[in-house]
Scaffold this active site. Structure first.
Site, short mmCIF file in Angstrom:
data_model
loop_
_atom_site.label_atom_id
_atom_site.label_comp_id
_atom_site.label_asym_id
_atom_site.label_seq_id
_atom_site.Cartn_x
_atom_site.Cartn_y
_atom_site.Cartn_z
N PRO A 16 -4.90 -1.59 -5.27
CA PRO A 16 -5.01 -2.80 -6.11
C PRO A 16 -3.66 -3.60 -6.15
O PRO A 16 -3.00 -2.77 -7.06
CB PRO A 16 -5.98 -2.72 -7.20
CG PRO A 16 -5.79 -1.21 -7.59
CD PRO A 16 -5.29 -0.62 -6.18
N GLN A 70 -11.68 -3.76 -9.89
CA GLN A 70 -10.78 -3.13 -11.23
C GLN A 70 -10.78 -4.34 -11.94
O GLN A 70 -10.53 -5.45 -11.95
CB GLN A 70 -9.20 -3.11 -10.58
CG GLN A 70 -8.56 -2.52 -11.41
CD GLN A 70 -7.10 -2.30 -11.19
OE1 GLN A 70 -6.22 -3.01 -11.06
NE2 GLN A 70 -6.90 -0.94 -10.68
N CYS A 100 -1.14 -0.65 -14.51
CA CYS A 100 -0.40 -1.73 -14.35
C CYS A 100 0.93 -1.93 -15.38
O CYS A 100 0.80 -1.67 -16.51
CB CYS A 100 -1.06 -3.02 -14.32
SG CYS A 100 0.00 -4.52 -14.21
N LYS A 141 -7.37 4.43 -12.76
CA LYS A 141 -6.10 4.49 -12.32
C LYS A 141 -5.18 4.57 -13.49
O LYS A 141 -5.28 3.73 -14.47
CB LYS A 141 -5.87 3.26 -11.29
CG LYS A 141 -4.42 3.54 -10.71
CD LYS A 141 -4.02 2.36 -9.73
CE LYS A 141 -2.80 2.82 -8.99
NZ LYS A 141 -2.30 1.85 -8.32
N ASN A 202 -0.96 8.36 -5.58
CA ASN A 202 -0.25 7.12 -5.17
C ASN A 202 1.05 7.16 -5.62
O ASN A 202 1.52 7.74 -6.75
CB ASN A 202 -0.88 6.16 -6.06
CG ASN A 202 -0.66 4.54 -6.02
OD1 ASN A 202 -0.36 3.91 -7.15
ND2 ASN A 202 -0.35 4.33 -4.85
N GLY A 203 1.89 6.23 -4.86
CA GLY A 203 3.40 6.26 -5.19
C GLY A 203 4.22 6.82 -3.69
O GLY A 203 4.24 7.88 -3.46
N ASP A 204 4.88 5.71 -3.25
CA ASP A 204 5.84 5.94 -2.17
C ASP A 204 5.18 6.52 -1.01
O ASP A 204 5.84 7.21 0.03
CB ASP A 204 6.96 7.10 -2.72
CG ASP A 204 7.84 6.54 -4.00
OD1 ASP A 204 7.84 5.27 -4.01
OD2 ASP A 204 8.57 7.16 -4.56
N GLY A 226 0.09 1.15 -1.34
CA GLY A 226 0.21 -0.47 -1.76
C GLY A 226 1.15 -1.09 -0.97
O GLY A 226 0.79 -1.54 -0.02
N ARG A 227 2.48 -0.78 -1.36
CA ARG A 227 3.43 -1.77 -0.86
C ARG A 227 3.78 -1.53 0.73
O ARG A 227 4.16 -2.46 1.26
CB ARG A 227 4.83 -1.42 -1.74
CG ARG A 227 4.59 -2.13 -3.01
CD ARG A 227 6.00 -1.83 -3.97
NE ARG A 227 6.12 -0.31 -4.10
CZ ARG A 227 7.18 0.34 -4.56
NH1 ARG A 227 8.23 -0.23 -4.92
NH2 ARG A 227 6.88 1.66 -4.92
#
Length: 342
Positions: A16, A70, A100, A141, A202-204, A226-227
């Site tokens: 999200p 969410q 967040c 999350k 999650n992450g990278d 995500g990104r």
């Protein structure tokens, strides 16, 4: 992969992201291989639930199930009410945001700010699960902690499990880290080993090889991206192919990406309307074009256009030029010297 009673296509999830994972983007990612996508964050403040912005974020018309919404906030009663409100409007899974790092969220004691108050975490999770847990799964999350000196992901994971949370996503950074530094996969692995509920890493995660490595290293049940999906929604298809067969996907053909962009932009314009559609599409167009020849000049022209017709025409002209340059997307160094390919 399952969340509650919902069978998912695979274990590749769309993260999200405020201002990004609207309905058109979620639908596109699902079409291109994502097994699950979570909506943009919706605040729990009842006074804001009927605002145009929140109503648009809660729009799931025609979306492929399961519908995951969410919610964010710091008051257990308001969070429970927000969960019920969204379930009544079609949500099939409720996800709680305690990850967040944005100042405007943390300043109202929501998002990752909640990691500083474990007692409040327990009350919020208990209230939301009690309100909707009998009908829909509730997921959570988090980050690994508030800062490097105050990491409590293992404690929060145990609280989540005890409260009846169906799945936990861990972004491998603290709130203080924002998006800097490397993700802490060691912490995610420790969380996975400490509880029995499904864990999402999650992450990278920006490539098929990285996804495979993170799944193996952490033991996580799924990965959330995500990104890396911004302007590259086909990353889910590429990862799915690699995990299933060990084969690496070829770079997408220019004409295929042109078709994907046209579909995305038309859906985006229909969703937001003419004025807002032009403005909000610019970031997606910039992401699709980053690293491509003459992209900087293209983005500069794009920011001056004021209609959807002009915007779409310029996009297609740019990609026709790309076809003359190469059959498949061919990324180059931008002026900053940074390679921007996903």
């Amino acid at each position: 992969m399952r969340i509650g009673s919902h069978n998912l296509r695979n274990n590749l999830f769309v993260a999200p992201m405020a201002g990004v994972t609207d309905r058109p983007f979620r639908q596109l990612c699902k079409k291109l291989g994502a097994g699950y996508a979570v909506s943009e964050m919706i605040v729990s403040n009842a006074q804001l639930l009927k605002s145009q912005k929140i109503m648009r974020r809660a729009n799931h018309d025609g979306e492929v199930a399961p519908i995951s919404v969410q919610i964010a906030g710091s008051d257990p009663v308001m969070m429970a009410e927000a969960a019920l409100h969204n379930v009544e409007r079609g949500a099939q899974i409720i996800d709680i945001n305690m990850g967040c790092p944005a100042k405007q969220v943390c300043n109202v004691a929501a998002g990752s700010a909640l990691l500083q108050n474990e007692a409040l975490i327990f009350r919020i999770l208990s209230a939301v699960v009690a309100a909707v847990g009998g009908s829909v799964p509730v997921t959570l999350k988090i980050r690994t902690g508030w800062d490097r000196d105050h990491k409590n992901a293992l404690t929060v994971a145990k609280i989540a499990e005890d409260c009846g949370i169906s799945m936990l996503t861990v972004h491998g950074r603290t709130r203080a880290d924002l998006y800097h530094g490397d993700a802490e996969y060691e912490t995610i692995a420790a969380v996975k080993a400490s509880v029995k509920i499904p864990i999402v890493a999650n992450g990278d995660i920006s490539s098929a090889h990285k996804a495979k490595h993170v799944l193996a290293f952490t033991g996580a049940d799924a990965v959330m991206i995500g990104r890396a999906a911004q302007g590259r929604p086909w990353i889910f298809r590429d990862i799915e192919l690699f995990l299933r067969t060990g084969k690496e996907a070829l770079s997408p053909r220019v004409d295929e990406i042109q078709e994907i962009m046209n579909e995305h932009l038309r859906d985006h314009y229909a969703f937001y309307g003419e004025i807002t559609g032009v403005r909000t599409a610019r970031k997606h167009i910039a992401w699709y074009s980053r690293g491509l020849p003459k992209a900087a000049a293209f983005r500069e022209r794009m920011n001056k256009l004021g209609s959807t017709k002009e915007q779409l025409c310029e996009v297609n002209e740019f990609f026709e030029q790309q076809k003359a340059h190469s059959e498949r997307l061919c990324y180059e160094q931008e002026s900053s010297g940074e390679m921007l390919a996903a």
